[in-house]
Design an enzyme around this catalytic site. Structure first.
Site, PDB file in Angstrom:
ATOM      1  N   GLN A 111       0.095  -0.133  -5.555  1.00 30.66           N
ATOM      2  CA  GLN A 111      -1.241  -0.283  -4.749  1.00 30.66           C
ATOM      3  C   GLN A 111      -1.563   0.895  -4.511  1.00 30.66           C
ATOM      4  O   GLN A 111      -0.904   1.520  -3.691  1.00 30.66           O
ATOM      5  CB  GLN A 111      -0.644  -1.354  -4.498  1.00 30.66           C
ATOM      6  N   ASP A 112      -3.401   1.085  -4.175  1.00 36.28           N
ATOM      7  CA  ASP A 112      -3.593   1.971  -3.437  1.00 36.28           C
ATOM      8  C   ASP A 112      -3.666   3.362  -4.205  1.00 36.28           C
ATOM      9  O   ASP A 112      -3.587   4.352  -2.759  1.00 36.28           O
ATOM     10  CB  ASP A 112      -3.663   1.894  -1.780  1.00 36.28           C
TER      11      ASP A 112
ATOM     12  N   ASP B  13      -6.051  -2.555  -6.495  1.00 32.97           N
ATOM     13  CA  ASP B  13      -6.943  -2.158  -5.516  1.00 32.97           C
ATOM     14  C   ASP B  13      -6.954  -0.356  -6.033  1.00 32.97           C
ATOM     15  O   ASP B  13      -6.843   0.219  -4.830  1.00 32.97           O
ATOM     16  CB  ASP B  13      -7.104  -2.429  -4.207  1.00 32.97           C
TER      17      ASP B  13
ATOM     18  N   ARG C 200     -13.201  -5.520  -6.830  1.00 31.85           N
ATOM     19  CA  ARG C 200     -13.455  -6.425  -5.883  1.00 31.85           C
ATOM     20  C   ARG C 200     -13.841  -6.001  -3.969  1.00 31.85           C
ATOM     21  O   ARG C 200     -13.108  -5.228  -3.781  1.00 31.85           O
ATOM     22  CB  ARG C 200     -12.087  -7.465  -5.733  1.00 31.85           C
TER      23      ARG C 200
ATOM     24  N   GLN D 130       0.735  -1.294   0.021  1.00 35.68           N
ATOM     25  CA  GLN D 130      -0.024  -0.177   0.043  1.00 35.68           C
ATOM     26  C   GLN D 130       0.480   0.989  -0.144  1.00 35.68           C
ATOM     27  O   GLN D 130       1.857   1.173   1.182  1.00 35.68           O
ATOM     28  CB  GLN D 130      -0.809   0.451   0.782  1.00 35.68           C
TER      29      GLN D 130
END
Length: 552
Positions: free
Chosen positions: A377-378, A399, A458, A355
């Site tokens: 990521q993130d 994500d 998701r 993250q």
């Protein structure tokens, strides 16, 4: 003998009358019976997510004796929530600063909890000022998200005595969830009685600005950035008022504070307008290696750069280097009315550091316009409250658009990157409570990549809600559309929708068959996720000067 029979008969009638009155439902009138209020508390609390906490909270504030109408249950639950939030904040503070946890590098999760509880107290205080139903739902939803984020930070970066603040965060989650549920019940009762939200009665004038804006404000908001005189100018070469963005933010915040005090003295102690003035910070071309924070108290801050690729803010915090997800952000905007435009915001920690947030936004009525937001990521943490994104480029791998805001994305380029897993997930929405008015609406955007296998999203939390509407989906989108988080988690409680999309990845014939997936939404269903209906943007986006599409 006859007199005794008459008296007995009258006594019987009186007894029956008392029994009838006691049995009348509590529908907004006064009650003088302890038992009637107790029954109504039980009925109201049955509808909440945590009924035992609800009944004990209302008992603690004396609702059995004090309540006069159904709305009082919500007001008293809110009163209890504020008291407990102050208590939790004291505990979090004492576990952080006296023990120097905040001085650790990176700090423990309690540092995040203190900031989030400060934000929660501000939100709950705003709710007490009788705003519209939409404001109440938004602010309680955000306050609830704050507790979830606190728990997540504690899990990532645990402090000493973690269990103490962890239990407080869980308790606050239950209390605020119940307040949100009680408000929803009150709102339903108001609709049955023909009382709507005052906030929706405001009209838009011909120029698409709300009628309560002055003519001077309209002229200011329709001007181009070059025509606006900024309150501070940031330039690395020393040609501005500051060489650091954080210095400029501190400067305009201090200037506003002094201005408020001056106005208050001149008006005999009265407070200034709650909307406040807009503080504009112009960031000249250059690469700024800073971690930017616009705090909850710093309202109506606008950051304007020289354009994508010209004014660049770079950070490298990540979970891999010991930071919490919340505190890994390169730029974070929490103050209401935050606007960010014509900037590139980067987290360059790399895909192997897990993250690593580039931009985190928790500001209500925030606007992100013509920015490039880059990470892996993130990347973009749309944390909470109402947010609007227009003409942005958003890059990421896993994500990379996540959080629990009520956010609408229009005319954005969404660009999946390859992850170490070999695929990309665009969204991970974090709606944890069915009463939260949160979710992501992605409208009129273009999703394209260099051939990376990409999923639309998701479910990060149980009630995740994401809709893709009128967007172009290229061939990188997996035919299944959506990816499970873990086993069957949230597959029946999430809401994933698609409407009017185009491109080779838009075919819904092979989409997953989860009960929460709505691959062919009707126009009436899709309209619920437009700017005007989902984030009530007609009431506040015009104030930013950014054009938008109100409906489908």
């Amino acid at each position: 003998m006859m007199r005794m029979r008459e008296n007995s008969f009258l006594q019987l009638l009186l007894l029956l009358a008392v029994m009838v009155v006691a049995a009348v439902p509590f529908a907004g009138g006064h009650t003088d019976t302890f038992g009637s209020n107790t029954l109504m508390i039980g009925n109201a609390c049955k509808e909440t997510q945590y009924p035992e906490m609800c009944t004990s909270a209302l008992a603690a504030v004396g609702a059995e004796k004090r309540a006069k109408k159904p709305r009082d249950f919500f007001d008293m639950s809110l009163e209890f929530a504020i008291t407990k939030a102050h208590h939790a904040r004291v505990i979090a503070y004492n576990l952080t600063f006296p023990n120097h946890d905040a001085a650790m590098y990176p700090p423990t999760g309690t540092y995040d909890c203190v900031e989030l509880l400060d934000n929660t107290l501000a939100l709950l205080d705003d709710v007490t000022k009788t705003p519209s139903d939409e404001d109440i739902e938004t602010w309680l939803s955000a306050a609830l998200t704050n507790q979830e984020t606190c728990s997540e930070s504690l899990a990532i970066k645990p402090p000493t005595k973690k269990e103490v603040i962890d239990s407080e965060a869980e308790r606050m989650t239950h209390i605020i969830s119940n307040s949100l549920s009680l408000h929803k019940s009150t709102k339903k009762n108001n609709k049955r009685q023909g009382r709507g939200s005052a906030g929706l009665e405001r009209k838009l004038l011909a120029d698409d600005f709300p009628e309560w804006l002055t003519e001077r404000d309209r002229r200011l908001l329709q001007a181009s950035p070059e025509e606006i005189t900024p309150d501070a100018v940031v330039a690395l070469d020393g040609t501005g008022t500051h060489t650091s963005i954080n210095e400029a933010i501190a400067f305009v915040s201090l200037a506003k504070s002094k201005s408020k005090k001056s106005k208050s003295k001149k008006s005999g102690g009265g407070s200034s307008s709650s909307s406040g003035g807009r503080q504009v910070i112009h960031i000249k071309a250059g690469t700024y290696k800073e971690t930017i924070r616009v705090a909850t108290k710093q309202k109506n801050v606008m950051l304007i750069g020289a354009g994508k690729g010209s004014s660049v803010i770079v950070g490298s915090r990540s979970a891999g280097s010991g930071w919490t997800t919340y505190n890994s952000a390169t730029v974070a905007g929490m103050g209401q009315g935050f606007i960010c435009r014509d900037l590139t915001i980067v987290n360059n920690a790399g895909s192997g550091n897990h993250q690593a947030v580039a931009l985190r936004v928790g500001a209500d009525r925030s606007v992100i316009y013509q920015c490039s937001i880059q990470g892996h990521q993130d990347t973009l943490y749309a944390h909470s409250n109402r947010q609007f994104y227009k003409q942005n480029d958003i890059y990421g791998s896993v994500d990379f658009i996540f959080g629990n805001a009520a956010a609408v994305f229009q005319s954005c380029n969404i660009l999946p990157r390859k992850s170490s897993a070999g695929w990309s997930t665009i969204t991970a929405q974090g709606r944890r409570d069915p009463n939260q008015n949160t979710g992501f609406s992605i409208q009129g955007c273009k999703i394209s990549s260099d051939g990376v296998r990409a999923y639309l999203g998701r479910p990060w939390k149980k009630y995740a809600r994401v809709v893709f509407m009128e967007s172009y989906l290229d061939s990188s989108i997996e035919s299944r559309g959506w990816l499970a988080w873990s086993g069957n988690f949230a597959l029946s409680t999430l809401f994933y929708g698609e409407y009017g999309n185009s491109g080779p990845g838009s075919s819904t014939s092979n989409r997953v068959k989860w009960s929460g997936v709505h691959s062919s939404m009707s126009s009436s269903e899709a309209s619920k996720f437009t700017v005007s209906n989902f984030i009530y943007g007609n009431m506040w986006i015009p104030k930013s000067g950014v054009s938008f599409s109100s409906g489908l």
